[in-house]
Design an enzyme around this catalytic site. Sequence first.
Site, PDB file in Angstrom:
ATOM      1  N   LEU A 136       0.106  -3.104   9.040  1.00 43.78           N
ATOM      2  CA  LEU A 136      -0.515  -1.967   8.335  1.00 43.78           C
ATOM      3  C   LEU A 136      -1.711  -2.404   7.497  1.00 43.78           C
ATOM      4  O   LEU A 136      -2.366  -1.546   6.876  1.00 43.78           O
ATOM      5  CB  LEU A 136       0.516  -1.298   7.404  1.00 43.78           C
ATOM      6  CG  LEU A 136       1.387  -0.180   7.985  1.00 43.78           C
ATOM      7  CD1 LEU A 136       2.258  -0.698   9.115  1.00 43.78           C
ATOM      8  CD2 LEU A 136       2.276   0.422   6.897  1.00 43.78           C
ATOM      9  N   TYR A 167     -14.321   1.152  10.425  1.00 41.13           N
ATOM     10  CA  TYR A 167     -12.892   1.481  10.492  1.00 41.13           C
ATOM     11  C   TYR A 167     -12.510   1.908  11.915  1.00 41.13           C
ATOM     12  O   TYR A 167     -11.592   1.346  12.514  1.00 41.13           O
ATOM     13  CB  TYR A 167     -12.598   2.596   9.498  1.00 41.13           C
ATOM     14  CG  TYR A 167     -11.149   2.998   9.381  1.00 41.13           C
ATOM     15  CD1 TYR A 167     -10.219   2.177   8.756  1.00 41.13           C
ATOM     16  CD2 TYR A 167     -10.717   4.228   9.882  1.00 41.13           C
ATOM     17  CE1 TYR A 167      -8.896   2.566   8.623  1.00 41.13           C
ATOM     18  CE2 TYR A 167      -9.391   4.629   9.748  1.00 41.13           C
ATOM     19  CZ  TYR A 167      -8.483   3.795   9.120  1.00 41.13           C
ATOM     20  OH  TYR A 167      -7.172   4.189   9.002  1.00 41.13           O
ATOM     21  N   LYS A 177     -13.364  -7.230   9.883  1.00 41.98           N
ATOM     22  CA  LYS A 177     -12.634  -8.512   9.949  1.00 41.98           C
ATOM     23  C   LYS A 177     -11.132  -8.279   9.781  1.00 41.98           C
ATOM     24  O   LYS A 177     -10.313  -8.882  10.475  1.00 41.98           O
ATOM     25  CB  LYS A 177     -13.110  -9.463   8.843  1.00 41.98           C
ATOM     26  CG  LYS A 177     -14.430 -10.108   9.114  1.00 41.98           C
ATOM     27  CD  LYS A 177     -14.692 -11.153   8.015  1.00 41.98           C
ATOM     28  CE  LYS A 177     -16.069 -11.741   8.131  1.00 41.98           C
ATOM     29  NZ  LYS A 177     -16.406 -12.568   6.967  1.00 41.98           N
ATOM     30  N   GLY A 228       0.828  -1.214   0.000  1.00 40.08           N
ATOM     31  CA  GLY A 228       0.000   0.000   0.000  1.00 40.08           C
ATOM     32  C   GLY A 228       0.854   1.253   0.000  1.00 40.08           C
ATOM     33  O   GLY A 228       2.078   1.205  -0.169  1.00 40.08           O
TER      34      GLY A 228
END
Length: 308
Positions: free
Chosen positions: A71, A143, A89, A10
């Site tokens: 991360l 989140y 999850k 990412g």
Amino acid sequence: MRVLVTGGAGFLGSHLCERLLALKHEVICLDNLFTGRKRNIYHLLNHPGFEFIRHDVVDPFKCEVDQIYNLACPASPVHYQYNAIKTVKTSVMGAINCLGLAKRINARILQASTSEVYGDPDVHPQTEAYRGNVNPIGPRACYDEGKRCAETLFFDYHRQNGVDIRVVRIFNTYGPRMMADDGRVVSNFIVQALHGAPITIYGDGSQTRSFCYVDDLVEGFVRFMDQKETIGPMNLGNPREFTMLELAELILKMTGSKSSIQFRPLPQDDPKQRKPDISVAKEVIRWEPAVELEEGLEKTIAYFAKEY
Ligand code: NAD
Ligand code: UDP
């Protein structure tokens, strides 16, 4: 040392992998490529110290490493709300799997937590002692609460099993390799300005954020991981605060764009203000951001101008 970076393909993860390789560590980059891209790590694939494994952190995995940076998690509202249940999850089961691995192999493990654990904060700037104002049933909850539960798991594995943890709360970070279409404000505004498209400001643009350049953040990650004084949580971010209107005007000026400004509805539960108190980071790891917004934006604009 051998280091595992989950979410290593990412935006932040790829910069961290680069940095760890430069420090002569061996790096295992584990990623399911949901929001990450092979392109982010393409230049590392032939490095003798680098290994990429395509895997989902929701499923257990094994490897032998000295340190783990966890991360793996979509970070932009567009992507983490795309499949909210999967986001929970990833945060929760991903944390359990990483912590179980750390416990078994006796590795130090760092969790990439977030300023979102403070929700829409009524304490400003946010210190690590502030417990937050999160809506547990709103669209950002998958989140925010996922990351809060992951922090709980980290501290419980530490108390119950003696796992050597570090928890860092990251504030808005930007730089090259952000995805052009992931909806985050810096990438949105730059791409819109470069294409002459309207700059989309949500709400009246008076909400604030504080933007940290990726190189500064990665430096903070490594310093925090490698010290033994504190396990955290530790805020890492740039304390210079801007309204979204100020950010839009700065990007318009720097790109010389003629884009208009278009106001759109403010998303539900969008935090009105955010600015880190970084006293702990300053004291413990002698860290504070070195890159001013203008300098970081210049590099980020150059990246998007070339890539998109
Ligand atoms: P990103 O979306 O670019 O990176 C996340 C990476 O995790 C991607 O490569 C993605 O493919 C991978 N991933 C997602 N779900 C996965 C799963 N189930 N299994 C394996 N890999 C998975 O986002 P980023 O900005 O680089 O964020 C990295 C971490 O930092 C995230 O945990 C995020 O919550 C945290 N963070 C980032 C910011 C920021 O401003 N960039 C702020 C606060 C926290
Ligand atoms: N935002 C905006 N226009 C955009 C994208 C985002 O005005 O095109 C706003 C958003 O509403 C929020 C701020 O910019 O107030 C930061 O958004 P981002 O998604 O980057 O990060 P987060 O809200 O998670 O801090």
